[in-house]
Scaffold this motif. Structure first.
Motif, short mmCIF file in Angstrom:
data_model
loop_
_atom_site.label_atom_id
_atom_site.label_comp_id
_atom_site.label_asym_id
_atom_site.label_seq_id
_atom_site.Cartn_x
_atom_site.Cartn_y
_atom_site.Cartn_z
N SER A 163 43.76 56.49 44.98
CA SER A 163 43.74 55.19 45.67
C SER A 163 42.31 54.76 45.91
N GLY A 164 42.13 53.46 46.06
CA GLY A 164 40.80 52.92 46.37
C GLY A 164 40.37 53.35 47.77
N PHE A 165 41.33 53.36 48.69
CA PHE A 165 41.01 53.80 50.05
C PHE A 165 40.50 55.24 50.01
N GLY A 166 41.24 56.07 49.28
CA GLY A 166 40.86 57.49 49.18
C GLY A 166 39.50 57.66 48.53
N SER A 167 39.18 56.84 47.55
CA SER A 167 37.91 57.06 46.86
C SER A 167 36.74 56.70 47.76
N ASN A 168 36.83 55.60 48.48
CA ASN A 168 35.74 55.25 49.41
C ASN A 168 35.61 56.29 50.51
N CYS A 169 36.73 56.54 51.15
CA CYS A 169 36.73 57.38 52.35
C CYS A 169 36.27 58.81 52.00
N VAL B 158 32.69 45.46 56.29
CA VAL B 158 33.13 46.36 55.21
C VAL B 158 34.56 46.82 55.44
N HIS B 159 35.19 47.24 54.36
CA HIS B 159 36.60 47.65 54.41
C HIS B 159 36.80 48.89 55.28
N ALA B 160 38.00 49.00 55.84
CA ALA B 160 38.35 50.12 56.73
C ALA B 160 38.13 51.48 56.07
N VAL C 250 28.10 48.06 51.31
CA VAL C 250 28.61 46.68 51.43
C VAL C 250 29.80 46.51 50.49
N ASP C 251 30.60 45.47 50.74
CA ASP C 251 31.61 45.07 49.76
C ASP C 251 30.93 44.05 48.83
N GLY C 252 31.29 44.05 47.56
CA GLY C 252 30.76 43.02 46.65
C GLY C 252 31.33 41.66 47.02
N TYR D 196 34.04 40.11 49.92
CA TYR D 196 34.71 40.51 51.17
C TYR D 196 36.18 40.09 51.19
N SER D 197 37.03 41.05 51.58
CA SER D 197 38.46 40.87 51.40
C SER D 197 39.09 39.83 52.31
N MET D 198 38.50 39.58 53.45
CA MET D 198 39.07 38.58 54.36
C MET D 198 38.40 37.23 54.20
N VAL E 283 28.21 49.84 46.68
CA VAL E 283 28.93 48.56 46.76
C VAL E 283 30.40 48.80 46.40
N ASP E 284 31.29 48.25 47.22
CA ASP E 284 32.73 48.36 46.97
C ASP E 284 33.18 47.12 46.20
N GLU E 285 33.59 47.36 44.97
CA GLU E 285 33.89 46.27 44.05
C GLU E 285 35.38 45.89 43.99
N ALA E 286 36.13 46.24 45.04
CA ALA E 286 37.58 46.04 45.03
C ALA E 286 37.98 44.62 44.59
N HIS E 287 37.38 43.61 45.22
CA HIS E 287 37.80 42.22 44.93
C HIS E 287 36.86 41.51 43.97
N ALA E 288 35.88 42.23 43.47
CA ALA E 288 34.89 41.61 42.58
C ALA E 288 35.19 41.93 41.12
N GLY F 157 35.20 51.21 43.50
CA GLY F 157 36.17 50.16 43.20
C GLY F 157 37.58 50.67 43.25
N THR F 158 38.51 49.76 43.08
CA THR F 158 39.91 50.13 43.08
C THR F 158 40.54 49.72 41.75
N PHE F 159 41.58 50.44 41.37
CA PHE F 159 42.35 50.06 40.17
C PHE F 159 43.60 49.27 40.56
N SER F 160 43.70 48.92 41.85
CA SER F 160 44.95 48.34 42.33
C SER F 160 44.92 46.82 42.41
N LYS F 161 43.79 46.22 42.10
CA LYS F 161 43.72 44.76 42.24
C LYS F 161 43.68 44.13 40.84
N ALA F 162 42.51 43.67 40.38
CA ALA F 162 42.52 43.01 39.06
C ALA F 162 43.00 43.95 37.94
C1 LIG Z 1 37.51 45.90 49.97
C2 LIG Z 1 38.57 46.93 49.75
N1 LIG Z 1 38.20 48.19 49.46
C3 LIG Z 1 39.11 49.16 49.25
C4 LIG Z 1 40.46 48.90 49.30
C5 LIG Z 1 41.44 50.02 49.10
O1 LIG Z 1 41.97 49.97 47.83
P1 LIG Z 1 43.42 50.54 47.48
O2 LIG Z 1 44.41 49.49 47.86
O3 LIG Z 1 43.37 50.81 46.03
O4 LIG Z 1 43.62 51.80 48.27
C6 LIG Z 1 40.89 47.62 49.58
C7 LIG Z 1 42.36 47.35 49.59
O5 LIG Z 1 42.97 46.73 50.27
C8 LIG Z 1 39.94 46.60 49.81
O6 LIG Z 1 40.30 45.36 50.10
#
Ligand SMILES: Cc1ncc(COP(=O)(O)O)c(C=O)c1O
Length: 429
Positions: A132-138, A157-159, A199-201, A203-205, A228-233, A259-264
């Motif tokens: 998961s993207g959460f797991g990779s950052n954390c 930045v993301h949780a 930083v996030d590339g 920002y999710s909100m 840099v967290d590229e989740a939404h970029a 980054g995450t594989f769960s978005k784009a």
């Molecule tokens: C900026 C950001 N980083 C990380 C994540 C976590 O990614 P994942 O949903 O793959 O666990 C999210 C997901 O909501 C996100 O918005």
């Protein structure tokens, strides 16, 4: 309980209430939220992500079709025929699960392929992949930073990043504010072994982009690294969809690209791309990697193909941007406040929790699926309707949402009375 007097924050801890009591008090709060039809969580989908979605209505229990304006499936790769076929082939070849943790038998050739592909897509030497993207950052931050180090975080930045910094020193700087970052960097200069700016590339909100060029320059000047967290970029910005480093012509200059594989990318999982030595270190010290079963073969197979689709089918990203430009132009001409959003994420800022909940309820009744966002997710004066766009939304979908927002925006006194058609005819940008 009158739920309007409380927020989710109030139930995170309640003095003298043990965990069962706390859960029971929370339950009575949620019952009132549902009573008021403000419960817009965990809507159950019957057919998965797409521009429209069949959803079980929370209140009637009946299925109905909604325009889905809350997905991170920006390029609609979750249902792309090539991505589906590759996932299916991997499922049939390797089975439903990887069978073990990556270090002890769970690494498949398609996992290794995915690591190499995502590293080269991000202009880095190597990459490690997580489930998961959460797991990779954390887990990455937990593995890298300790008491002798400091994480310098943008306040938004993301949780997953915040949670990953529990074992280290943390300082926050005001969102995207380079003076604030500079002050912290100056102060921390000779105090810590590792200084990491995170930083996030995108920002999710808020949908705005971090000034990564300035961040990298400043951080490196003061001896700090940048993550840099590229989740939404990823898949959305940069000439070839390679994300924020590409957007700023910084490929190869950012120390850690997450980054995450769960978005784009349309499946699930996360990655950290960096130099080969750091990646190899993580494989042995990141507990969420070492002690957790590897990504499913189906996800890995789908993702290897999704990487190719992003490169070979730029028309998907072009269509997404066509939608972004159209939607943005019309929302702005209606008079909505979109903050500093520049990407597929639209924060329609309303600044009143009650109005946000009510507009969310009304949009839901109209068959439009959005995310109402209010305190404590954002501060009360920034509560909002959060919308995200996909390449697959048609002009008809977008117009339906724009008309609904115009109608509700006027009813709740958020925008003036000029009609959208008049504004467009006047050529408003
Ligand atoms: C900026 C950001 N980083 C990380 C994540 C976590 O990614 P994942 O949903 O793959 O666990 C999210 C997901 O909501 C996100 O918005």
């Amino acid at each position: 309980m009158d739920s309007t007097k409380y927020s989710l924050k109030d139930f995170a801890y309640i003095q003298d209430a043990d965990i069962m009591k706390r859960a029971s008090i929370f339950q009575s709060y949620m019952e009132d939220v549902k009573e008021k039809h403000h419960y817009q969580y965990r809507r159950v989908s019957l057919n998965g992500s797409g521009p429209t979605m069949e959803v079980i209505d929370t209140y009637t229990g009946k299925p109905r079709e909604m325009i889905y304006m809350a997905s991170n499936d920006y390029l609609n790769l979750t249902r792309h025929p090539r991505v589906l076929e590759a996932g299916y082939k991997a499922l049939m070849k390797y089975g439903a699960g990887a069978g073990s943790v990556p270090l002890l038998g769970g690494t498949l050739d398609i996992h290794r392929q995915l690591e190499k592909d995502v590293a080269s897509f991000k202009g880095c030497e190597d990459a490690i992949i997580y489930t998961s993207g959460f797991g990779s950052n954390c887990n990455t931050l937990l593995a890298l930073l300790g008491k002798q180090d400091i994480a310098i975080l943008d306040q938004y930045v993301h949780a997953s990043i915040v949670d990953g910094c529990q074992k280290t020193n943390v300082r926050y700087f005001r969102h995207n504010n380079m003076d604030a970052l500079k002050k912290i960097l100056e102060k921390s200069q000779n105090e810590y072994v590792t200084k990491l700016v995170v930083v996030d590339g995108v920002y999710s909100m808020d949908g705005d982009i971090a000034p990564l060029d300035e961040i990298v320059e400043l951080a490196h000047k003061y001896g700090a690294y940048v993550m840099v967290d590229e989740a939404h970029a990823t898949g959305v910005i940069g000439e070839h969809g390679r994300g924020t480093p590409e957007h700023f012509h910084l490929e190869g200059k950012v120390d850690i690209v997450a980054g995450t594989f769960s978005k784009a990318f349309g499946a699930v999982g996360g990655f950290i791309a960096s130099n080969a030595e750091l990646v190899e270190y993580l494989r042995f010290y990141s507990r969420g990697y070492m002690f957790s079963t590897a990504m499913t073969p189906q996800a890995a197979g789908s993702l290897c193909e999704a990487m190719k689709v992003i490169v070979e089918e730029p028309q998907l990203r072009e269509k997404l941007w066509e939608n972004i430009r159209y939607f943005r132009k019309n929302l702005l001409s209606l008079g909505f406040n979109l903050g500093h959003s520049e990407t597929a994420i639209f924060p329609i800022i309303i600044g009143d929790d009650w109005k946000v909940k009510e507009i969310g309820r009304r949009l839901d009744e109209m068959g439009i699926y959005v995310n109402p966002v209010f305190y404590p997710a954002v501060s009360r004066n920034l509560s909002r309707i959060r919308i995200s766009l996909m390449a697959g939304h048609t002009k008809e979908h977008l117009d339906k949402v724009l008309n609904a927002m115009e109608y509700l925006g006027k009813e709740y006194g958020i925008i003036g009375n000029g009609s959208i058609q008049e504004e467009i005819a006047a050529g408003a940008e």
